[in-house]
Design an enzyme around this catalytic site. Sequence first.
Site, PDB file in Angstrom:
ATOM      1  N   ASP A  16      36.516  15.065  27.225  1.00  0.00           N
ATOM      2  CA  ASP A  16      37.926  15.459  27.267  1.00  0.00           C
ATOM      3  C   ASP A  16      38.259  16.205  25.974  1.00  0.00           C
ATOM      4  O   ASP A  16      37.871  15.766  24.884  1.00  0.00           O
ATOM      5  CB  ASP A  16      38.761  14.177  27.396  1.00  0.00           C
ATOM      6  CG  ASP A  16      40.248  14.449  27.376  1.00  0.00           C
ATOM      7  OD1 ASP A  16      40.655  15.595  27.643  1.00  0.00           O
ATOM      8  OD2 ASP A  16      41.013  13.497  27.094  1.00  0.00           O
ATOM      9  N   ASP A  27      37.068  17.822  30.862  1.00  0.00           N
ATOM     10  CA  ASP A  27      37.519  19.153  31.282  1.00  0.00           C
ATOM     11  C   ASP A  27      36.435  20.192  31.003  1.00  0.00           C
ATOM     12  O   ASP A  27      35.408  19.895  30.387  1.00  0.00           O
ATOM     13  CB  ASP A  27      38.849  19.512  30.596  1.00  0.00           C
ATOM     14  CG  ASP A  27      38.817  19.217  29.105  1.00  0.00           C
ATOM     15  OD1 ASP A  27      37.858  19.652  28.446  1.00  0.00           O
ATOM     16  OD2 ASP A  27      39.743  18.533  28.612  1.00  0.00           O
ATOM     17  N   ASP A  79      29.336  22.479  43.161  1.00  0.00           N
ATOM     18  CA  ASP A  79      29.186  21.465  44.208  1.00  0.00           C
ATOM     19  C   ASP A  79      30.148  21.824  45.339  1.00  0.00           C
ATOM     20  O   ASP A  79      31.362  21.680  45.203  1.00  0.00           O
ATOM     21  CB  ASP A  79      29.547  20.102  43.601  1.00  0.00           C
ATOM     22  CG  ASP A  79      29.055  18.931  44.428  1.00  0.00           C
ATOM     23  OD1 ASP A  79      28.926  19.079  45.653  1.00  0.00           O
ATOM     24  OD2 ASP A  79      28.815  17.866  43.831  1.00  0.00           O
ATOM     25  N   ASP A 126      27.345  19.320  49.485  1.00  0.00           N
ATOM     26  CA  ASP A 126      27.700  17.933  49.775  1.00  0.00           C
ATOM     27  C   ASP A 126      27.433  17.593  51.241  1.00  0.00           C
ATOM     28  O   ASP A 126      27.749  18.397  52.132  1.00  0.00           O
ATOM     29  CB  ASP A 126      29.205  17.785  49.475  1.00  0.00           C
ATOM     30  CG  ASP A 126      29.673  16.353  49.463  1.00  0.00           C
ATOM     31  OD1 ASP A 126      29.175  15.586  48.634  1.00  0.00           O
ATOM     32  OD2 ASP A 126      30.542  16.009  50.284  1.00  0.00           O
ATOM     33  N   GLU A 166      22.645  17.779  50.038  1.00  0.00           N
ATOM     34  CA  GLU A 166      22.611  16.321  50.091  1.00  0.00           C
ATOM     35  C   GLU A 166      22.364  15.914  51.529  1.00  0.00           C
ATOM     36  O   GLU A 166      23.149  16.272  52.412  1.00  0.00           O
ATOM     37  CB  GLU A 166      23.949  15.746  49.604  1.00  0.00           C
ATOM     38  CG  GLU A 166      23.944  14.234  49.552  1.00  0.00           C
ATOM     39  CD  GLU A 166      25.331  13.619  49.419  1.00  0.00           C
ATOM     40  OE1 GLU A 166      25.440  12.498  48.936  1.00  0.00           O
ATOM     41  OE2 GLU A 166      26.325  14.274  49.810  1.00  0.00           O
ATOM     42  N   HIS A 170      26.180  10.466  40.675  1.00  0.00           N
ATOM     43  CA  HIS A 170      27.525   9.909  40.563  1.00  0.00           C
ATOM     44  C   HIS A 170      27.865   8.909  41.664  1.00  0.00           C
ATOM     45  O   HIS A 170      28.940   8.318  41.632  1.00  0.00           O
ATOM     46  CB  HIS A 170      28.537  11.054  40.595  1.00  0.00           C
ATOM     47  CG  HIS A 170      28.531  11.763  41.922  1.00  0.00           C
ATOM     48  ND1 HIS A 170      27.453  12.500  42.347  1.00  0.00           N
ATOM     49  CD2 HIS A 170      29.433  11.809  42.929  1.00  0.00           C
ATOM     50  CE1 HIS A 170      27.712  12.981  43.559  1.00  0.00           C
ATOM     51  NE2 HIS A 170      28.909  12.575  43.928  1.00  0.00           N
ATOM     52  N   ASP A 171      26.982   8.753  42.654  1.00  0.00           N
ATOM     53  CA  ASP A 171      27.218   7.792  43.735  1.00  0.00           C
ATOM     54  C   ASP A 171      26.325   6.559  43.618  1.00  0.00           C
ATOM     55  O   ASP A 171      26.433   5.643  44.438  1.00  0.00           O
ATOM     56  CB  ASP A 171      26.912   8.440  45.098  1.00  0.00           C
ATOM     57  CG  ASP A 171      27.850   9.581  45.446  1.00  0.00           C
ATOM     58  OD1 ASP A 171      29.027   9.542  45.040  1.00  0.00           O
ATOM     59  OD2 ASP A 171      27.392  10.516  46.145  1.00  0.00           O
TER      60      ASP A 171
HETATM   61  C1  GLC Z   1      28.934  12.870  48.963  1.00  0.00           C
HETATM   62  C2  GLC Z   1      29.364  12.821  47.520  1.00  0.00           C
HETATM   63  C3  GLC Z   1      30.304  11.668  47.347  1.00  0.00           C
HETATM   64  C4  GLC Z   1      31.503  11.909  48.233  1.00  0.00           C
HETATM   65  C5  GLC Z   1      31.082  12.139  49.689  1.00  0.00           C
HETATM   66  C6  GLC Z   1      32.209  12.708  50.497  1.00  0.00           C
HETATM   67  O1  GLC Z   1      28.189  11.772  49.338  1.00  0.00           O
HETATM   68  O2  GLC Z   1      28.253  12.756  46.685  1.00  0.00           O
HETATM   69  O3  GLC Z   1      30.685  11.469  46.017  1.00  0.00           O
HETATM   70  O4  GLC Z   1      32.371  10.821  48.171  1.00  0.00           O
HETATM   71  O5  GLC Z   1      30.031  13.052  49.792  1.00  0.00           O
HETATM   72  O6  GLC Z   1      32.474  14.030  50.106  1.00  0.00           O
END
Ligand code: GLC
Length: 542
Positions: free
Chosen positions: A25, A33, A102, A203, A245, A319-320
Amino acid sequence: MLDKTKRNWWRQAVAYQIYPKSFQDTTGSGTGDLQGIIRRLDYLAALGVDVIWLSPVFASPQVDNGYDISDYRAIDPLYGSLADMDALISEGKKRGIGIMLDLVLNHSSDRHPWFEAARTSRDNPYHDYYVWRDGVPGTPPNGMKASFGGSAWEWVPEVKQYYFHQFAPQQPDLNWENPRLRRELYDMILWWMDRGVEGFRLDVIDQIAKEPDREITANGPRLHEFLRELSAETFQKGCLVTVGEAWGADIERAKLYSAPDGSELSMVFQFEQIMLDQQPGKEKWDLQPLPFVELKKSFARWQQGLHGCGFNSLFLNNHDLPRTVSHWGNDGKWRVQSAKLLATMLHGMEGMPYVFQGEELGMTNIRLPIEGYRDLESLNMYRERKAAGYPEAEIMASLYAKSRDNARTPMQWDDSPNAGFTTGTPWLSVNPNYTAINAARQVEAPDSVFSYYRQLIALRKSHPVFTQGDFTLLEPEHPKLFVYRRQDDAHQLLVVCNFSDEETPWTLPEGWAGADRLIGNYAPGEPGRLRPWEALMLEQPL
Ligand code: GLC
């Protein structure tokens, strides 16, 4: 620096994932940011990465932290402006670091102007950009569930129809059957390519070809047709790196996605290894011990399955997912050793490694009181399992192990208040271990996790066997050791990892006595045994 005008430059590349909300930040807002990322580019250049995968920074109501986009061509004011993004792209380029955006193409936000128009009338031209079915209030078209809990159908009185959403109700699914929608998405991608981005992460891309009437979400019949059109209309007009993904990908499908002719994508994220510690057929919260031998065999199948006919992405967390050192390592006594071991195991393989922010410091999971969690998936699970009568302790154990907030705590830069992440109040708690685990302590320290990652990344660039060699799993049934060999025309690489808190007997295979030691997480030891979480790499000419 890699020559990014060459097709397939990314085959030698290493990526770094930034979760912008938690990176740096610069305004005191408590949220990271784009200027913060620019400020830290030299840190990333020192690490040696070539690409930044940036989780979404587009305009968004932030119901799912930006994975609910309301304008694909605007930056959310939380993160800055389009001018900041242009500056990030050009500052990155100066350091040989490309930006991978992304893209969430499976769904938009319910606040996207397309959806706001779509929901007003069945005759609106945007209505068909989304997936609608007739029905009566209270009786959805079928029993499909959304990933974040509840029904996958939401009623809209104005049109007397349900719309389909695989995630939150605020994330309506886009209708890829509609060619106008597809064209709009392609034009938007071309617009970003013109601005100089060097790649995209897509995604939940395996879910775009849904057929809800047949309860099909992942791997729908038109999936690869859509991908080939998307790729031809956009990515193939440049030298981009793309990663989809794909929770539903198996090796055969991954060969299509990552076909060497570039007809679809560069590679996919698949989750076969990541899902091994969840009870089969259950949810991610239903934990089981990691089946180590199966983990090794799974990696081996993917390494061998795509060699010469596809391409792997290599990752341990994002991040998941939980922090890798807490998930598969030992984040207590052996934190440093096990963080380095996991990196050794992964970076010895063929594919493109992704380092998730803080992984290079050995950052760990966090334990929060329930009020401390921010992630909607975690909060929904807590509510649902409470209502279903699960014991509190069991629910919290699942959150400690698997909540997405484990990975999302702010980056630990130094030991000043809030780890140097913000001068304000952080949007999610900083992990209290930041006074010991932080970048300032590690960047110059030769024995740090950071320095180890830097060396591994440099090895990939200087030793072709890392990018070209084939893969053989050695000692496949060994319950503690993960040992494999890579081999190309000129060299052999041996990677040895002791996944254990204990010393483990091990002897160097025949023919390796004179090999060079490329890297290891301990000083060379006595022959015949490996120390707790010891890892090393040896190389020799053929
Ligand atoms: C993917 C992302 C995740 C998001 C989901 C819905 O799995 O990595 O963070 O919540 O898609 O967009």
